[in-house]
Design an enzyme around this catalytic site. Structure first.
Site: not given
Ligand code: RIB
Ligand code: CA
Length: 313
Positions: A12, A17, A41, A125, A166-167, A239-240
């Site tokens: 996203d 990402d 996102n 991701t 979140f994801n 993060h991703d």
């Protein structure tokens, strides 16, 4: 000759990402077969447009398919405070060179699995909506999924609520389907991604590489760090990219096998990834959870990937 691993990138974008996709595209270990967008996102229209801009920037000539317009059950949640109104605010990017294919993300994933002569790795991701749809619509292809390296969840804490990341929170029903699927999972949750901090001096190291992609990565980091600096972070948690790094350089990480359940109810706990660290449920582990990372080795990986785009083709 290294046998490259067939991979599908699903995300996203989203700054992290985008950096994850820069890392994946630069790796000689991976054979990226397709890219799919998911709403997270930003809206599916914006994440799809951003996906097209990223693959054009890095010269990744593979099919791109648009994901579902919303999570399986929940209403969409977007994150403009983190990624901006476009979902990828900051540096100017090329317009997408190609339009998305006519089929939706789950169908493109199924086509790639069907056509592949070996099982394929999925690297989602964003919310797990598309991966869950693939598993629901094409159950006969589950054995063609070699492994899922996902960014999502957190055993010890959340970030969108105190308990949920979140994801997973955006589409808990999808996450539950994925974690219960039996497909091997490596989970890059907040336990490790909050340690995958890229500091401003690292931004300058990447910017100094002075090639078009490295410059954009540095500017994505500038923007992404803006939100995190405002809440006291010393660096940007990319993060991703940890999900990709777990596939290409697992030796820089510490991982623990455990049973992980996704909570679907509760005012405070919906979307929580509950990890059975002590094995009290006596259920077989369904995920390899990444708990730690060599931060400097991670940054080296990102810098090496960014440098790749400055080398002669
Ligand atoms: O919680 C972090 C995750 O949510 C990352 O994947 C980021 O891109 C957002 O999707
Ligand atoms: Ca993401």
């Amino acid at each position: 000759m290294i046998k490259r691993i067939p991979v599908i990138l699903d995300g996203d974008p989203g700054h992290d990402d985008a950096i994850a996709w820069v890392l994946a595209t630069a790796s000689p270990l991976l054979d990226i077969k397709a890219v799919t967008s998911v709403c997270g996102n930003q809206t599916i229209q914006k994440t799809t447009y951003n996906a097209g801009r990223i693959v054009t920037l890095v010269g990744l000539h593979v099919p791109l398919a648009m994901g579902r317009v919303k999570p399986l059950v929940a209403d969409a949640i977007i994150a403009p405070t983190v990624h901006g109104s476009s979902g990828l605010d900051g540096p100017a990017l090329p317009e997408p060179a190609d339009k998305p294919v006519d089929t939706d993300a789950a169908t493109l994933m199924a086509q790639i699995l069907e056509e592949s002569d070996e099982p394929v790795v999925l690297i989602p991701t964003g919310p797990l909506t598309n991966v869950a749809a693939l598993l629901l619509l094409y159950p006969h292809l589950k054995n063609k999924i070699r492994h899922i390296y996902l960014m999502g969840g957190g055993i010890d804490f959340g970030n969108w609520t105190p308990a949920a990341e979140f994801n997973i929170l955006v589409d808990p029903e999808a996450a539950d389907i994925v974690f219960q699927s039996g497909v091997p999972i490596t989970m890059a949750g907040l336990d490790v991604t909050e340690k995958a901090l890229v500091f401003p001096e690292d931004f300058e190291r990447i910017r100094a590489l002075n090639n078009p992609v490295a410059t954009v990565v540095a500017e994505w980091l500038d923007f992404f760090y803006g939100f995190h600096r405002s809440i006291g972070y010393p660096g940007a948690p990319v993060h991703d990219a940890v999900a990709v790094a777990a596939l290409i350089k697992p030796e820089i990480m510490t991982m623990v096998d455990m049973y992980v359940a996704v909570e679907l109810t509760g005012d405070y706990c919906r979307g929580t990834t509950v990890g059975d660290k002590l094995g009290v449920l006596k259920k077989p582990a369904n995920a390899r959870v990444i708990m730690d990372i060599d931060r400097e080795a991670f940054v080296d990986l990102l810098a090496e990937a960014a440098a790749h785009y400055g080398k002669e083709a």
